[in-house]
Design an enzyme around this catalytic site. Structure first.
Site, PDB file in Angstrom:
ATOM      1  N   LYS A  14     -51.054 -15.023  14.576  1.00  0.00           N
ATOM      2  CA  LYS A  14     -52.336 -15.702  14.436  1.00  0.00           C
ATOM      3  C   LYS A  14     -52.226 -17.080  13.753  1.00  0.00           C
ATOM      4  CE  LYS A  14     -55.308 -11.954  15.506  1.00  0.00           C
ATOM      5  NZ  LYS A  14     -55.223 -10.538  15.182  1.00  0.00           N
TER       6      LYS A  14
ATOM      7  N   ASP B 260     -48.120  -5.412   8.253  1.00  0.00           N
ATOM      8  CA  ASP B 260     -48.699  -6.213   9.332  1.00  0.00           C
ATOM      9  C   ASP B 260     -49.712  -7.160   8.699  1.00  0.00           C
ATOM     10  OD1 ASP B 260     -50.158  -7.322  11.380  1.00  0.00           O
ATOM     11  OD2 ASP B 260     -50.315  -5.473  12.548  1.00  0.00           O
TER      12      ASP B 260
ATOM     13  N   PHE C 291     -55.027  -1.119  13.309  1.00  0.00           N
ATOM     14  CA  PHE C 291     -54.986  -1.974  14.497  1.00  0.00           C
ATOM     15  C   PHE C 291     -53.735  -2.839  14.432  1.00  0.00           C
ATOM     16  CE2 PHE C 291     -55.475  -5.760  17.010  1.00  0.00           C
ATOM     17  CZ  PHE C 291     -55.863  -5.222  18.233  1.00  0.00           C
TER      18      PHE C 291
END
Ligand SMILES: *Cc1c(COP(=O)(O)O)cnc(C)c1O
Length: 403
Positions: free
Chosen positions: A261, A232, A147
């Site tokens: 984030k 990531d 993802f």
């Protein structure tokens, strides 16, 4: 008990949202009115312990006073200059973030997906300029069940039908290998491979932790084959897994870090690609950009958010409290529980049955969490959580399985 007025309000808000908002999410029916630290307060007057942390964007907790102060002070000075002009916050932010990551250069962006896209552009250009890959033939190896966000390019190299179906045609140049299998990675590499893009722990796939040694092996393979390793760490980074960056668990320094984030502590969208001069040096004026990327408000917020992580030793707290939480949760026995796994305060409870009804039950018990990949309950509270609140959470999880 929630009073009838608040129940009317909740019902009305849900109806209006369903009527006017696109239905690309299926939220739990809790309407958060305000929040502070680890606690969120609903319009129903109840308080809830947040064990999702906005998918780890809130590692520092809701509305951290130091981050809010930075936001307010900077908002009153200047919020956006565009990169047509310089601002006073960006130089400090890029230096501080590069040093934190042991890297040389930072490219600031806004959302996580944008940072992934920017990293893809960087490693492709590096492949042509530095590795001599024939023009337009660069390949990037990704992992099954990855993802990395929701743009068309990123959706295109997802293996999840839910994320892809109906959104093609997709960008070529990506090949997929099983996650956790270094041999498969080695076999997939060709002279045209410029990078390996991966998550150190696959969060959205259900908190999938690769076998020990995988990242180190992948790093050796990549360095031998001159393939860039692009981590990531949008969800795993900045303390979540008990290290500042999850790659550090295996002592691996990738060529590229992608962050987002918690980089802003949940206050503002801030993301970044962090890498070397050799790799980020491929961008020249005009070759990439973003109107809001690197804006002074974002940089001031991110600087405060990083300072909180360091000064409140959130990575260490995550390691210590996470180990304790895992130990306590594993004492809960229930035929529906298949496995409980995690690292730091990133924990997955994998069930034999769909997890949604347990998440609903936990919400009724005052604990907010969300199923990931149907069968896994993810527990990822803010890293500022106290052991006392964590013990309360364990009690509620136990009750959810006893009822
Ligand atoms: C959340 C996430 C993204 C996408 O970030 P957005 O800010 O939602 O675009 C990318 N990669 C990982 C691992 C994520 O968890």
């Amino acid at each position: 008990m929630p009073d009838p007025d608040s129940r009317d309000l909740a019902e009305e808000l849900i109806a209006v949202e369903d009527r006017w908002g696109a239905h690309n999410y299926r939220p739990l029916d809790v309407i958060i009115d305000h929040a502070s630290g680890v606690w969120a307060y609903g319009v129903d007057g109840r308080r809830y312990l947040d064990c999702l942390s906005a998918y780890s964007a809130l590692n520092q907790g809701h509305c951290h006073p130091r981050i809010l102060q930075a936001l307010q002070e900077q908002a009153a000075r200047v919020t956006l200059t565009s990169r047509a002009f310089r601002n006073g916050q960006l130089p400090r932010f890029v230096e501080e973030l590069a040093r934190l990551c042991g890297m040389e250069m930072v490219l600031p962006m806004n959302t996580g997906a944008e940072a992934v896209e920017s990293a893809i552009k960087a490693v492709r250009r590096w492949g042509y300029a530095r590795k001599g890959i024939p023009h337009d033939h660069a390949q990037i190896i990704v992992c099954e069940n990855n993802f990395h966000g929701r743009t068309t390019t990123i959706s295109g190299f997802s293996s999840e039908p839910l994320y892809r179906d109906g959104f093609g045609p997709f960008t070529p140049g990506f090949v997929s290998v099983p996650f956790g299998d270094a041999e498969a990675l080695a076999e997939a590499i060709t002279p045209n491979t410029c990078a390996f893009l991966f998550e150190p722990i696959q969060c959205e796939a259900g908190i999938l932790i690769p076998p020990d040694g995988y990242l180190r092996e992948a790093a050796e393979i990549c360095s031998r084959e001159r393939v860039l390793m692009a981590a990531d760490e949008i969800q795993t980074g900045l303390g979540r897994t008990g290290c500042m960056l999850a790659c550090q668990y295996e002592g691996v320094q990738p060529d590229v870090y992608i962050l987002g984030k918690a980089l802003s502590g949940g206050v503002y969208p801030v993301s970044a690609v962090v890498s070397s001069q050799e790799i980020l040096g491929v961008f020249r004026p005009g070759s990439h950009g973003s109107t809001y990327g690197g804006n002074p408000l974002a940089c001031a917020v991110a600087r405060a958010a990083l300072r909180v992580i360091e000064e409140e030793r959130l990575a260490d707290r995550s390691a210590e409290l996470g180990a304790w939480l895992l130990y306590e949760l594993r004492k809960i026995r229930h035929p529906h529980i298949k496995e409980i796994r995690g690292r730091g305060l990133l924990i997955g409870i994998e069930l034999m049955v769909p997890a949604r009804s347990y998440c609903e039950r936990l919400k009724d018990l005052g604990l907010l969490c969300k199923e990931t990949h149907d069968y896994v309950i993810r527990l990822a509270p803010p890293l500022i959580i106290s052991q006392e609140d964590l013990a309360w959470a364990v009690g509620q999880v136990r009750r959810a399985f006893e009822e």
